[in-house]
Design a protein around this motif. Sequence first.
Motif, PDB file in Angstrom:
ATOM      1  N   GLU A  91     -29.000  -9.588  27.248  1.00  0.00           N
ATOM      2  CA  GLU A  91     -29.737  -9.164  28.448  1.00  0.00           C
ATOM      3  C   GLU A  91     -31.133  -9.766  28.519  1.00  0.00           C
ATOM      4  O   GLU A  91     -31.787  -9.694  29.567  1.00  0.00           O
ATOM      5  CB  GLU A  91     -29.807  -7.631  28.533  1.00  0.00           C
ATOM      6  N   GLU A  92     -31.606 -10.353  27.430  1.00  0.00           N
ATOM      7  CA  GLU A  92     -32.925 -10.987  27.441  1.00  0.00           C
ATOM      8  C   GLU A  92     -32.845 -12.512  27.456  1.00  0.00           C
ATOM      9  O   GLU A  92     -33.873 -13.182  27.461  1.00  0.00           O
ATOM     10  CB  GLU A  92     -33.737 -10.539  26.211  1.00  0.00           C
ATOM     11  N   ARG A  93     -31.641 -13.030  27.466  1.00  0.00           N
ATOM     12  CA  ARG A  93     -31.455 -14.476  27.346  1.00  0.00           C
ATOM     13  C   ARG A  93     -32.164 -15.245  28.468  1.00  0.00           C
ATOM     14  O   ARG A  93     -32.880 -16.216  28.218  1.00  0.00           O
ATOM     15  CB  ARG A  93     -29.962 -14.812  27.339  1.00  0.00           C
ATOM     16  N   GLN A  94     -31.963 -14.834  29.712  1.00  0.00           N
ATOM     17  CA  GLN A  94     -32.543 -15.551  30.847  1.00  0.00           C
ATOM     18  C   GLN A  94     -34.065 -15.478  30.823  1.00  0.00           C
ATOM     19  O   GLN A  94     -34.749 -16.472  31.085  1.00  0.00           O
ATOM     20  CB  GLN A  94     -32.005 -14.994  32.166  1.00  0.00           C
ATOM     21  N   ALA A  95     -34.600 -14.310  30.479  1.00  0.00           N
ATOM     22  CA  ALA A  95     -36.058 -14.151  30.425  1.00  0.00           C
ATOM     23  C   ALA A  95     -36.654 -15.066  29.351  1.00  0.00           C
ATOM     24  O   ALA A  95     -37.710 -15.672  29.546  1.00  0.00           O
ATOM     25  CB  ALA A  95     -36.417 -12.698  30.139  1.00  0.00           C
ATOM     26  N   ARG A  96     -35.965 -15.162  28.226  1.00  0.00           N
ATOM     27  CA  ARG A  96     -36.478 -16.013  27.145  1.00  0.00           C
ATOM     28  C   ARG A  96     -36.408 -17.488  27.527  1.00  0.00           C
ATOM     29  O   ARG A  96     -37.303 -18.270  27.233  1.00  0.00           O
ATOM     30  CB  ARG A  96     -35.682 -15.751  25.866  1.00  0.00           C
ATOM     31  N   LEU A  97     -35.329 -17.864  28.206  1.00  0.00           N
ATOM     32  CA  LEU A  97     -35.182 -19.243  28.664  1.00  0.00           C
ATOM     33  C   LEU A  97     -36.281 -19.593  29.662  1.00  0.00           C
ATOM     34  O   LEU A  97     -36.902 -20.666  29.578  1.00  0.00           O
ATOM     35  CB  LEU A  97     -33.798 -19.426  29.298  1.00  0.00           C
ATOM     36  N   GLU A  98     -36.538 -18.694  30.608  1.00  0.00           N
ATOM     37  CA  GLU A  98     -37.584 -18.932  31.600  1.00  0.00           C
ATOM     38  C   GLU A  98     -38.958 -19.027  30.945  1.00  0.00           C
ATOM     39  O   GLU A  98     -39.798 -19.835  31.360  1.00  0.00           O
ATOM     40  CB  GLU A  98     -37.554 -17.823  32.653  1.00  0.00           C
ATOM     41  N   LYS A  99     -39.195 -18.212  29.917  1.00  0.00           N
ATOM     42  CA  LYS A  99     -40.480 -18.259  29.203  1.00  0.00           C
ATOM     43  C   LYS A  99     -40.630 -19.596  28.477  1.00  0.00           C
ATOM     44  O   LYS A  99     -41.718 -20.178  28.440  1.00  0.00           O
ATOM     45  CB  LYS A  99     -40.537 -17.105  28.197  1.00  0.00           C
ATOM     46  N   LEU A 100     -39.534 -20.113  27.909  1.00  0.00           N
ATOM     47  CA  LEU A 100     -39.558 -21.412  27.236  1.00  0.00           C
ATOM     48  C   LEU A 100     -39.929 -22.515  28.225  1.00  0.00           C
ATOM     49  O   LEU A 100     -40.806 -23.346  27.958  1.00  0.00           O
ATOM     50  CB  LEU A 100     -38.192 -21.706  26.614  1.00  0.00           C
ATOM     51  N   VAL A 101     -39.272 -22.526  29.383  1.00  0.00           N
ATOM     52  CA  VAL A 101     -39.531 -23.551  30.399  1.00  0.00           C
ATOM     53  C   VAL A 101     -40.959 -23.438  30.930  1.00  0.00           C
ATOM     54  O   VAL A 101     -41.665 -24.441  31.081  1.00  0.00           O
ATOM     55  CB  VAL A 101     -38.511 -23.444  31.556  1.00  0.00           C
ATOM     56  N   ARG A 123     -32.326 -29.556  23.189  1.00  0.00           N
ATOM     57  CA  ARG A 123     -30.925 -29.140  23.300  1.00  0.00           C
ATOM     58  C   ARG A 123     -30.783 -27.840  24.086  1.00  0.00           C
ATOM     59  O   ARG A 123     -29.880 -27.711  24.922  1.00  0.00           O
ATOM     60  CB  ARG A 123     -30.303 -28.999  21.904  1.00  0.00           C
ATOM     61  N   VAL A 124     -31.647 -26.880  23.832  1.00  0.00           N
ATOM     62  CA  VAL A 124     -31.590 -25.614  24.564  1.00  0.00           C
ATOM     63  C   VAL A 124     -31.836 -25.849  26.052  1.00  0.00           C
ATOM     64  O   VAL A 124     -31.144 -25.293  26.908  1.00  0.00           O
ATOM     65  CB  VAL A 124     -32.613 -24.615  23.989  1.00  0.00           C
ATOM     66  N   LEU A 125     -32.811 -26.691  26.382  1.00  0.00           N
ATOM     67  CA  LEU A 125     -33.103 -26.983  27.787  1.00  0.00           C
ATOM     68  C   LEU A 125     -31.901 -27.621  28.479  1.00  0.00           C
ATOM     69  O   LEU A 125     -31.481 -27.184  29.557  1.00  0.00           O
ATOM     70  CB  LEU A 125     -34.306 -27.924  27.876  1.00  0.00           C
ATOM     71  N   ALA A 126     -31.337 -28.667  27.869  1.00  0.00           N
ATOM     72  CA  ALA A 126     -30.213 -29.384  28.487  1.00  0.00           C
ATOM     73  C   ALA A 126     -28.968 -28.508  28.579  1.00  0.00           C
ATOM     74  O   ALA A 126     -28.235 -28.553  29.575  1.00  0.00           O
ATOM     75  CB  ALA A 126     -29.914 -30.649  27.698  1.00  0.00           C
ATOM     76  N   GLU A 127     -28.747 -27.703  27.566  1.00  0.00           N
ATOM     77  CA  GLU A 127     -27.551 -26.847  27.521  1.00  0.00           C
ATOM     78  C   GLU A 127     -27.589 -25.771  28.594  1.00  0.00           C
ATOM     79  O   GLU A 127     -26.547 -25.280  29.037  1.00  0.00           O
ATOM     80  CB  GLU A 127     -27.439 -26.205  26.135  1.00  0.00           C
ATOM     81  N   ASN A 128     -28.782 -25.431  29.040  1.00  0.00           N
ATOM     82  CA  ASN A 128     -28.930 -24.319  29.987  1.00  0.00           C
ATOM     83  C   ASN A 128     -29.386 -24.757  31.375  1.00  0.00           C
ATOM     84  O   ASN A 128     -29.964 -23.969  32.127  1.00  0.00           O
ATOM     85  CB  ASN A 128     -29.907 -23.292  29.407  1.00  0.00           C
ATOM     86  N   GLY A 129     -29.128 -26.024  31.721  1.00  0.00           N
ATOM     87  CA  GLY A 129     -29.361 -26.477  33.086  1.00  0.00           C
ATOM     88  C   GLY A 129     -30.716 -27.078  33.369  1.00  0.00           C
ATOM     89  O   GLY A 129     -31.013 -27.419  34.518  1.00  0.00           O
ATOM     90  N   TYR A 130     -31.559 -27.238  32.341  1.00  0.00           N
ATOM     91  CA  TYR A 130     -32.895 -27.811  32.552  1.00  0.00           C
ATOM     92  C   TYR A 130     -32.942 -29.244  32.034  1.00  0.00           C
ATOM     93  O   TYR A 130     -33.815 -29.603  31.242  1.00  0.00           O
ATOM     94  CB  TYR A 130     -33.947 -26.936  31.873  1.00  0.00           C
ATOM     95  N   ILE A 131     -32.005 -30.058  32.496  1.00  0.00           N
ATOM     96  CA  ILE A 131     -31.907 -31.442  32.030  1.00  0.00           C
ATOM     97  C   ILE A 131     -33.140 -32.244  32.442  1.00  0.00           C
ATOM     98  O   ILE A 131     -33.591 -33.132  31.703  1.00  0.00           O
ATOM     99  CB  ILE A 131     -30.609 -32.118  32.558  1.00  0.00           C
ATOM    100  N   ASP A 132     -33.726 -31.944  33.600  1.00  0.00           N
ATOM    101  CA  ASP A 132     -34.922 -32.677  34.045  1.00  0.00           C
ATOM    102  C   ASP A 132     -36.113 -32.405  33.131  1.00  0.00           C
ATOM    103  O   ASP A 132     -36.858 -33.323  32.771  1.00  0.00           O
ATOM    104  CB  ASP A 132     -35.266 -32.309  35.493  1.00  0.00           C
ATOM    105  N   LYS A 202     -19.094 -34.590  29.840  1.00  0.00           N
ATOM    106  CA  LYS A 202     -19.872 -33.747  30.740  1.00  0.00           C
ATOM    107  C   LYS A 202     -21.299 -34.269  30.786  1.00  0.00           C
ATOM    108  O   LYS A 202     -22.211 -33.688  30.208  1.00  0.00           O
ATOM    109  CB  LYS A 202     -19.831 -32.297  30.252  1.00  0.00           C
ATOM    110  N   PRO A 203     -21.517 -35.423  31.447  1.00  0.00           N
ATOM    111  CA  PRO A 203     -22.848 -36.047  31.437  1.00  0.00           C
ATOM    112  C   PRO A 203     -23.879 -35.272  32.245  1.00  0.00           C
ATOM    113  O   PRO A 203     -23.542 -34.495  33.139  1.00  0.00           O
ATOM    114  CB  PRO A 203     -22.597 -37.423  32.060  1.00  0.00           C
ATOM    115  N   GLY A 204     -25.152 -35.519  31.901  1.00  0.00           N
ATOM    116  CA  GLY A 204     -26.248 -34.944  32.658  1.00  0.00           C
ATOM    117  C   GLY A 204     -26.935 -36.046  33.459  1.00  0.00           C
ATOM    118  O   GLY A 204     -26.946 -37.212  33.044  1.00  0.00           O
TER     119      GLY A 204
END
Length: 236
Positions: A91-101, A123-132, A202-204
Amino acid sequence: QYGLYDWTPPEDKFPSVYDTDTAACYELNRQAAFWGDRFGDREGAEEFRRHAAELKAAHNRTYRLGNGAWGSDTLTSLALPLYFEGLCVEEERQARLEKLVETLRARNHGAWFGGYGGKWVPRVLAENGYIDDAWTLVTQKEFPGWGFWAANGATTIHERCVKDGRDGSLNHVMFADPSAWAYKYIAGIRIVKPGFAEVLLKPGFPKALNDFAATRQITGKGELVSAWRRKGGAIE
């Protein structure tokens, strides 16, 4: 002034070794449980699963601060629970990802981390949709980062990234993960079954990479090629 650095960067509060090492120990136990099941050692697998659960509970109890905050809130500390499967409270995964970005962007995509962050953050960024964001981190030419090295004449990976001159070993594999990262997240080569028995492509497509990407890899099953290019606003 140090960015990519093997020990504690003087300008940044580095995550505690108890933070990173407990997470690594959790992962070792999780993997041991997996292989125990695979090879029929049910008793051993259960013991490793129990150890993994204890380490996860202790890790979250100590470093989980709520609202996406984690440990010392450095890039490494924020990426760590997202990198290891099952370590982050879902339940905190998205909040932590957003804080990282948010933290990465606030630091102008500078590589303010050591060896662990050099692998986990892109790797965490690319794996979760933040390839840019991941691509910018890996390629940007300002201090500190891999692009800064290249822009200043480096042809190998150095031990440390410093503003003036060179420091430490000039051929240091510790920060070399972007090459493996590119195979997986730009070329998109995902190994599904060992030995390349089954592969998912599955390229980015980072927006800043506006021409093409191409890789070839020799495997036990033959040559594997993944290539794409932008043409007329579309991807071929």
